[in-house]
Design an enzyme around this catalytic site. Structure first.
Site, short mmCIF file in Angstrom:
data_model
loop_
_atom_site.label_atom_id
_atom_site.label_comp_id
_atom_site.label_asym_id
_atom_site.label_seq_id
_atom_site.Cartn_x
_atom_site.Cartn_y
_atom_site.Cartn_z
N LYS A 94 18.35 0.98 56.83
CA LYS A 94 18.33 1.45 55.44
C LYS A 94 18.10 0.31 54.46
O LYS A 94 17.45 0.50 53.43
CB LYS A 94 19.64 2.18 55.11
CG LYS A 94 19.72 3.55 55.74
CD LYS A 94 20.74 4.42 55.06
CE LYS A 94 20.71 5.83 55.64
NZ LYS A 94 21.78 6.67 55.15
N LYS A 149 12.97 9.41 63.95
CA LYS A 149 13.92 10.50 63.72
C LYS A 149 13.45 11.38 62.56
O LYS A 149 12.94 10.87 61.56
CB LYS A 149 15.27 9.86 63.38
CG LYS A 149 16.44 10.77 63.29
CD LYS A 149 17.70 9.99 62.94
CE LYS A 149 17.68 9.49 61.51
NZ LYS A 149 18.97 8.98 61.03
N LYS A 189 15.53 13.01 55.99
CA LYS A 189 15.32 13.38 54.58
C LYS A 189 14.52 12.33 53.84
O LYS A 189 13.86 12.61 52.85
CB LYS A 189 16.67 13.45 53.85
CG LYS A 189 17.62 14.49 54.33
CD LYS A 189 18.99 14.33 53.66
CE LYS A 189 20.07 14.80 54.60
NZ LYS A 189 21.42 14.78 54.11
P1 TYM Z 1 23.54 12.75 57.46
O1 TYM Z 1 23.77 13.34 56.11
O2 TYM Z 1 22.42 11.77 57.61
O3 TYM Z 1 23.31 13.87 58.52
C1 TYM Z 1 24.23 14.94 58.68
C2 TYM Z 1 24.34 15.31 60.16
O4 TYM Z 1 23.04 15.63 60.68
C3 TYM Z 1 22.78 14.85 61.84
N1 TYM Z 1 21.34 14.54 61.88
C4 TYM Z 1 20.55 14.77 62.93
N2 TYM Z 1 20.79 15.33 64.12
C5 TYM Z 1 19.75 15.45 64.98
N3 TYM Z 1 18.48 15.04 64.68
C6 TYM Z 1 18.19 14.46 63.48
N4 TYM Z 1 16.96 14.09 63.20
C7 TYM Z 1 19.26 14.31 62.54
N5 TYM Z 1 19.33 13.81 61.29
C8 TYM Z 1 20.61 13.95 60.90
C9 TYM Z 1 23.61 13.60 61.67
O5 TYM Z 1 23.88 12.97 62.90
C10 TYM Z 1 24.87 14.14 61.01
O6 TYM Z 1 25.76 14.63 61.98
N6 TYM Z 1 27.06 9.21 57.82
C11 TYM Z 1 26.80 10.64 57.97
C12 TYM Z 1 27.69 11.52 57.10
C13 TYM Z 1 29.15 11.27 57.22
C14 TYM Z 1 29.99 11.65 58.32
C15 TYM Z 1 31.30 11.24 57.95
C16 TYM Z 1 29.75 12.29 59.52
C17 TYM Z 1 29.96 10.66 56.29
N7 TYM Z 1 31.22 10.63 56.72
C18 TYM Z 1 32.39 11.42 58.81
C19 TYM Z 1 30.84 12.49 60.39
C20 TYM Z 1 32.13 12.06 60.02
C21 TYM Z 1 25.36 10.91 57.59
O7 TYM Z 1 24.76 10.17 56.85
O8 TYM Z 1 24.90 12.11 58.01
#
Ligand code: TYM
Length: 347
Positions: free
Chosen positions: A122, A205, A208
């Site tokens: 990032k 991957k 967004k």
């Molecule tokens: P975020 O917002 O990027 O994504 C949310 C969830 O979607 C999953 N994900 C994917 N799974 C499969 N293929 C993909 N291409 C893909 N893109 C995203 C992510 O693995 C996630 O589960 N840091 C985290 C948010 C967060 C969090 C937490 C998660 C903040 N605090 C505590 C668990 C526990 C994030 O940026 O997810």
């Protein structure tokens, strides 16, 4: 660790998971995480969070952030999160997350954060210009989970390293203060789409932040858009094989087969048993029809919910109250263990 805060009243494990309100949710979020959240909410006490504090580690326009927070909440409800059975709220409304994150910042070693691949991705080449918040992002994530002493964390594969760090932080805190304060939460990464890839590059991957909208299916895309994006998805000229071994070194084909299996709730072997020997001219329309059938109702329900933003706000406020009721006694115990006098105000 007291039983009352470690075990939920129903004796179930406790789930925490989060999602960032930074633009559209996409098929990767849905298949990698949200769908599993929906399935697990019946077996666990579940806390789901729209992580607005995490979102601002990269600058967000304030109006866009408010809009995205409501949209993400609406998508989660539309996808099947029960706001009665589960707790749904936005992170900044429960100040214990930020409080515990600070305490964790004082336990976490620089070397641990330096290893985080997501920060490197990032921050890119201009690392000196990245925010301190982006660097400390994983300690806030550990705080999200451990503010509730969550035992299980359903996520996509890209979050695995952050969850390993969460376990290291929990263990370090327990050991420094010589108390069994925090559980070591278990990542729950399952299904045939734990890492959904971009439609333009099977080795990247689905995300967004990809500038190309054609690289992903957004949860807000209508049927025509979904069909068009699948039709345009990058593939190779060969027919599909009859067995998984034939997909080695064919990342785009593997990705589409994995998505089909996840949407159809069958195995990738089943998909290849049906489509083996057939080309993408046959497979893509079938995948498109399936994606439209599964995703369109969610998009339609989300749009309906967003017609009444005040209702979404009320659901989030109620969720924040219920989340804070769990977090307060845990933070009170942590404050005492650390040696802080008194209690923080507002609780
Ligand atoms: P975020 O917002 O990027 O994504 C949310 C969830 O979607 C999953 N994900 C994917 N799974 C499969 N293929 C993909 N291409 C893909 N893109 C995203 C992510 O693995 C996630 O589960 N840091 C985290 C948010 C967060 C969090 C937490 C998660 C903040 N605090 C505590 C668990 C526990 C994030 O940026 O997810």
């Amino acid at each position: 660790m007291t039983d009352s805060t470690m075990q939920t009243s129903a004796g179930k494990g406790r789930i925490f998971s989060g999602i960032q309100p930074t633009g559209n949710l996409h098929l990767g979020n849905y298949l990698g995480a949200i769908r599993n959240w929906v399935a697990l909410q019946h077996d666990f006490e579940s806390i789901y969070c729209v992580v607005d504090l995490h979102a601002i580690t990269v600058h967000q326009d304030p109006a866009d952030l408010r809009k995205s927070t409501r949209e993400v909440a609406a998508s989660l409800i539309a996808a099947g999160i029960s706001t009665e059975q589960s707790i749904l709220f936005n992170q900044s409304c429960v100040p214990q997350h930020a409080e515990l994150a600070w305490i964790f910042n004082c336990v976490t070693r620089l070397g641990w954060l330096n290893r985080m691949t997501q920060f490197k991705e990032k921050a890119g080449k201009n690392r000196e210009n990245a925010s301190v918040g982006l660097y400390a992002y994983p300690t806030l994530m550990a705080a999200d989970i451990l503010t509730y002493r969550a035992t299980h964390v359903p996520v996509g594969e890209d979050q695995k390293q952050h969850l390993e760090l969460t376990r290291d932080i929990a263990q370090a805190f327990n050991s420094i203060y010589d108390k069994d304060v925090f559980p070591l939460p278990e990542p729950q990464i399952f299904g045939s789409a734990t890492r959904v890839m971009s439609f333009r590059d099977g080795r990247a991957k689905m995300s967004k932040s990809d500038p190309s909208d054609n690289s992903r299916i957004n949860m807000t895309d209508d049927a025509d858009m979904i069909m068009q994006k699948i039709r345009k998805a990058k593939t190779d000229p060969d027919a599909l094989p009859s067995e998984m071994a034939g997909l080695a070194d064919r990342p785009e084909a593997s990705n589409l087969v994995g998505i089909y299996a996840a949407l159809a709730e069958c195995s990738t072997d089943d998909v290849l048993a049906e489509f083996g020997g057939r080309g993408f001219g046959d497979f893509k329309p079938a995948l498109g029809d399936l994606a439209v059938a599964k995703l369109s109702p969610i998009g339609a329900e989300m749009r309906r919910l967003l017609e009444n933003p005040a209702d979404i706000d009320a659901i989030l406020a109620d969720g924040a109250e219920r989340a804070a009721a769990i977090a307060r006694p845990i933070l009170a115990e942590v404050r005492d263990i650390v040696g802080f006098l008194g209690s923080s105000t507002d609780r």
